[in-house]
Design an enzyme around this catalytic site. Structure first.
Site, PDB file in Angstrom:
ATOM      1  N   ASN A  31       0.840  -1.185   0.000  1.00  0.00           N
ATOM      2  CA  ASN A  31       0.000   0.000   0.000  1.00  0.00           C
ATOM      3  C   ASN A  31       0.886   1.250   0.000  1.00  0.00           C
ATOM      4  O   ASN A  31       1.531   1.575   0.994  1.00  0.00           O
ATOM      5  CB  ASN A  31      -0.910  -0.030   1.240  1.00  0.00           C
TER       6      ASN A  31
ATOM      7  N   GLY B 278      -8.932   4.920   2.429  1.00  0.00           N
ATOM      8  CA  GLY B 278      -9.766   4.027   3.239  1.00  0.00           C
ATOM      9  C   GLY B 278     -11.028   4.718   3.724  1.00  0.00           C
ATOM     10  O   GLY B 278     -11.754   5.345   2.949  1.00  0.00           O
ATOM     11  N   TYR B 279     -11.273   4.621   5.017  1.00  0.00           N
ATOM     12  CA  TYR B 279     -12.497   5.172   5.618  1.00  0.00           C
ATOM     13  C   TYR B 279     -12.331   6.629   6.071  1.00  0.00           C
ATOM     14  O   TYR B 279     -13.213   7.163   6.745  1.00  0.00           O
ATOM     15  CB  TYR B 279     -12.910   4.314   6.821  1.00  0.00           C
TER      16      TYR B 279
ATOM     17  N   ASP C  44      -1.554  -4.013  10.693  1.00  0.00           N
ATOM     18  CA  ASP C  44      -2.920  -4.246  10.230  1.00  0.00           C
ATOM     19  C   ASP C  44      -3.799  -3.284  11.014  1.00  0.00           C
ATOM     20  O   ASP C  44      -3.527  -2.976  12.181  1.00  0.00           O
ATOM     21  CB  ASP C  44      -3.362  -5.693  10.444  1.00  0.00           C
TER      22      ASP C  44
END
Length: 198
Positions: free
Chosen positions: A9, A155-156, A68
């Protein structure tokens, strides 16, 4: 000091390098010619971080850390949690689909409390020739907005508003996010540990 960050990423890699600065050289998986899709089959973010770091350190015989992250929404029983990156069925890292599913499931629920958690697993080779693990965790609490706001981050970020702020991570921008985020908090612990060992 050189260490591999087990991620493909580019956003995460950029964020980690910015947080750590120049004191530690962060190598990417591409830098060590690792192009495999590293498994993430753990039941928790801690297990996933360990699994990724172990894969790289054992296969490439190099010090490595992996992270993670999970977004845990209280009203959804902690979802999406460990499945945050693949929350929307049949997708992988599709942020738009993931956010749409989350907002749909949350609906008009008044309890929008949520937290982001990051776990980092660091594996370093000891004098005994074996890799030893240390884990670091960072957390930020906040709430889920009714709709997306802002265009920065990933992402969010457009729907997560951290406590103490009235803007989403995507509105606050990288500079602010990198000082208060879950990943920033975990990386700060990692950096302090690495600097103490250097």
């Amino acid at each position: 000091m050189k260490i591999v960050f087990a991620t493909n990423n580019k956003n995460k890699l950029k964020e980690i390098r910015e947080i750590l600065g120049s004191q530690i050289e962060i190598l990417s998986l591409a830098d060590i010619n690792c192009h495999e899709d590293i498994p993430e089959t753990g039941d928790t973010i801690e297990e996933n971080a360990r699994q990724k770091a172990s894969y790289v350190s054992e296969k490439y015989d190099i010090d490595c850390f992996a992270d993670d992250t999970g977004l845990e929404v209280e009203a959804l029983g902690g979802e999406p949690g460990v499945h945050s990156a693949r929350y929307a069925e049949g997708t992988d890292h599709d942020s738009e689909a993931n956010m749409a599913k989350l907002l749909r499931k949350l609906g008009n629920n008044n309890n929008r409390s949520a937290r982001f958690r990051t776990c980092i697993s660091l594996l370093q080779k000891g004098v005994d020739g074996k890799f030893h693990e240390v884990q670091f965790e960072g957390e930020v609490r906040g709430h889920i907005a009714d709709e997306k706001h802002g265009h920065e981050g990933f992402g969010y970020d457009p729907i997560f508003v951290p406590d103490g702020y009235d803007q989403s991570f995507a509105e606050l921008g990288e500079e602010v996010k990198n000082t208060i985020s879950h990943r920033a908090r975990a990386v700060k612990k990692l950096a302090e540990y690495l600097k103490a060992m250097a």
